[in-house]
Write a protein that holds these residues in place. Structure first.
Motif, mmCIF file in Angstrom:
data_model
loop_
_atom_site.group_PDB
_atom_site.id
_atom_site.type_symbol
_atom_site.label_atom_id
_atom_site.label_comp_id
_atom_site.label_asym_id
_atom_site.label_seq_id
_atom_site.Cartn_x
_atom_site.Cartn_y
_atom_site.Cartn_z
ATOM 1 N N ALA A 89 0.848 -1.192 0.000
ATOM 2 C CA ALA A 89 0.000 0.000 0.000
ATOM 3 C C ALA A 89 0.880 1.238 0.000
ATOM 4 O O ALA A 89 2.043 1.194 0.416
ATOM 5 C CB ALA A 89 -0.913 -0.002 1.224
ATOM 6 N N CYS A 90 0.335 2.347 -0.459
ATOM 7 C CA CYS A 90 1.060 3.624 -0.457
ATOM 8 C C CYS A 90 0.918 4.296 0.905
ATOM 9 O O CYS A 90 0.047 3.937 1.701
ATOM 10 C CB CYS A 90 0.505 4.528 -1.552
ATOM 11 N N PHE A 91 1.769 5.290 1.144
ATOM 12 C CA PHE A 91 1.655 6.045 2.386
ATOM 13 C C PHE A 91 0.304 6.751 2.416
ATOM 14 O O PHE A 91 -0.101 7.396 1.452
ATOM 15 C CB PHE A 91 2.787 7.072 2.518
ATOM 16 N N ASN A 92 -0.389 6.616 3.528
ATOM 17 C CA ASN A 92 -1.746 7.144 3.666
ATOM 18 C C ASN A 92 -1.693 8.516 4.342
ATOM 19 O O ASN A 92 -1.594 8.608 5.560
ATOM 20 C CB ASN A 92 -2.583 6.156 4.489
ATOM 21 N N ASP A 93 -1.760 9.581 3.529
ATOM 22 C CA ASP A 93 -1.632 10.922 4.134
ATOM 23 C C ASP A 93 -2.909 11.369 4.834
ATOM 24 O O ASP A 93 -2.938 12.415 5.479
ATOM 25 C CB ASP A 93 -1.179 11.954 3.104
ATOM 26 N N ARG A 94 -3.976 10.569 4.728
ATOM 27 C CA ARG A 94 -5.205 10.899 5.472
ATOM 28 C C ARG A 94 -5.205 10.265 6.867
ATOM 29 O O ARG A 94 -6.057 10.565 7.695
ATOM 30 C CB ARG A 94 -6.436 10.420 4.697
ATOM 31 N N ALA A 95 -4.255 9.371 7.121
ATOM 32 C CA ALA A 95 -4.185 8.695 8.426
ATOM 33 C C ALA A 95 -3.457 9.576 9.433
ATOM 34 O O ALA A 95 -2.643 10.423 9.067
ATOM 35 C CB ALA A 95 -3.461 7.364 8.283
ATOM 36 N N ASP A 96 -3.768 9.375 10.719
ATOM 37 C CA ASP A 96 -3.047 10.102 11.773
ATOM 38 C C ASP A 96 -2.070 9.190 12.511
ATOM 39 O O ASP A 96 -1.432 9.591 13.464
ATOM 40 C CB ASP A 96 -4.025 10.756 12.761
ATOM 41 N N SER A 97 -1.982 7.945 12.053
ATOM 42 C CA SER A 97 -1.011 7.007 12.619
ATOM 43 C C SER A 97 -0.712 5.947 11.565
ATOM 44 O O SER A 97 -1.428 5.828 10.571
ATOM 45 C CB SER A 97 -1.563 6.361 13.901
ATOM 46 N N HIS A 98 0.347 5.182 11.795
ATOM 47 C CA HIS A 98 0.755 4.188 10.803
ATOM 48 C C HIS A 98 1.397 2.991 11.515
ATOM 49 O O HIS A 98 2.090 3.160 12.511
ATOM 50 C CB HIS A 98 1.780 4.787 9.838
ATOM 51 N N LEU A 99 1.149 1.808 10.982
ATOM 52 C CA LEU A 99 1.830 0.622 11.506
ATOM 53 C C LEU A 99 3.296 0.652 11.077
ATOM 54 O O LEU A 99 3.616 1.061 9.963
ATOM 55 C CB LEU A 99 1.179 -0.659 10.969
ATOM 56 N N VAL A 100 4.166 0.211 11.973
ATOM 57 C CA VAL A 100 5.603 0.166 11.694
ATOM 58 C C VAL A 100 6.125 -1.206 12.081
ATOM 59 O O VAL A 100 5.763 -1.750 13.126
ATOM 60 C CB VAL A 100 6.360 1.250 12.507
ATOM 61 N N CYS A 101 6.979 -1.759 11.240
ATOM 62 C CA CYS A 101 7.619 -3.045 11.544
ATOM 63 C C CYS A 101 8.978 -2.772 12.199
ATOM 64 O O CYS A 101 9.799 -2.032 11.669
ATOM 65 C CB CYS A 101 7.800 -3.843 10.257
ATOM 66 N N VAL A 102 9.194 -3.371 13.373
ATOM 67 C CA VAL A 102 10.435 -3.177 14.128
ATOM 68 C C VAL A 102 11.108 -4.534 14.317
ATOM 69 O O VAL A 102 10.476 -5.507 14.715
ATOM 70 C CB VAL A 102 10.133 -2.542 15.507
#
Length: 351
Positions: A89-102
């Protein structure tokens, strides 16, 4: 980039680089990407459809596909395994948070969420989605949804997978209910939605020829394009924009159809300017644009830098090199007029 944001507590990512920092990811550990990408044959990427985003909200996940990306989606779907449908998926500029893989020190992967400081999380973006059609009807589940690393996985039955693929082919919205059939209060919904056309790209990009805005104009980055060296400089073709014309308001149907023509034009442009690279660079014209128009009754080109046309001293060599190539391209046109703009950079050769 999101992982850097999580590391330095910036959303979505920091604007600076930290030199000599420890790598955020080490050796590839046990990751879902081992199943989705062919690491043995050096295929490390999932197909990505431009403008496709994943919105995750409470008890609802929405996969939003721009309507003008139907052909891209079909191409990716037709190459996929019939039991698994996975896409980035593309970066969602409408979101206020994002999942991150660590990845931790043991090499294992965990999920974090990065968000805007002091702002309540409403919509969380994900970096990929996977539909797996291996769920048995006897499991008691209609479907299952779970977060895996920085993406979302939806397990569905083979019958639902067939229905989903058919809905995508027909360009219809599709909803999947996840959870146990007899526990409605705990069910979640996954929506696949076709949205308005995506024009949210090339923002702020302008033509080096005349400052024309390139926002929402289709472009292709060139990674192994024409490159010529002379006088300690190198001129490199980096991108091509397919400008809109009256006959084709949405640009070309498939830019790949014109790959040979653009390559020939780029090569001729680079060769013509080779004797002038040092002078162009010294005059501050390191970024150059070449706009080519091919039509039954109009064939020509414009070349410029810093919003100004190139000086006459360069045009004689350009005419000799470009005009035969452009006329040859015009003769081979099978569709309406083509207007394209190629971008070049003059760089120093580092020994």
């Amino acid at each position: 980039m999101l992982r850097l944001g999580a590391e330095y507590r910036f959303y979505p990512c920091p604007l600076f680089s930290v030199r000599f920092r420890k790598p955020l990811f080490g050796e590839t550990g046990h990751t879902i990407m081992n199943l989705l990408a062919d690491f043995r044959n050096y295929q490390y990427t999932l197909p990505v459809v431009k403008g496709l985003v994943v919105d995750m909200e409470v008890r609802k996940t929405s996969i939003k596909i721009p309507s003008n990306r139907y052909n891209e989606l079909m191409k990716a779907m037709n190459k996929s395994n019939e039991h698994v449908l996975a896409m980035g998926a593309c970066f969602n500029d409408r979101a206020d948070s994002h999942l991150v893989c660590v990845q931790n020190d043991d090499g294992n992967y965990q999920t974090q969420a990065i968000s805007i400081h002091h702002q309540p999380r409403k919509v969380t973006g994900a970096c990929f989605f996977v539909f797996s059609g291996a769920l048995k009807a006897s499991s008691g589940f209609l479907a299952k949804t779970s977060i895996v690393e920085d993406g979302v996985m939806i397990q569905i039955t083979a019958e639902t997978m067939d229905s989903l693929r058919q809905a995508l082919r027909d360009m219809k919205d599709f909803t999947i209910t996840c959870g146990k059939a007899d526990q409605e209060e705990n069910q979640e919904l996954v929506h696949i939605q076709w949205t308005e056309d995506d024009h949210n790209f090339n923002k702020g990009v302008i033509s080096p020829i005349d400052g024309k805005s390139m926002e929402s104009i289709t472009s292709v980055k060139i990674f192994h394009g024409s490159e010529f060296k002379a006088n300690g400089k190198v001129i490199r073709w980096t991108e091509v924009f397919f400008l809109q014309s009256e006959d084709q308001p949405n640009g070309l149907s498939d830019p790949a159809d014109h790959s040979r023509l653009t390559e020939n034009v780029a090569r001729a442009f680079c060769m013509a300017l080779c004797p002038h690279l040092k002078l162009l660079k010294e005059d501050g014209m390191a970024k150059l644009g070449l706009r080519v128009t091919l039509d039954s009754d109009q064939v020509g080109y414009l070349a410029g830098s810093n919003g100004q046309p190139l000086l006459p001293q360069y045009l004689s060599d350009l005419d000799s090199a470009l005009i035969p190539v452009i006329h040859s391209g015009a003769c081979q046109l099978s569709e309406g007029p083509v207007v394209m703009e190629l971008v070049f950079y003059i760089l120093e050769i580092i020994s």
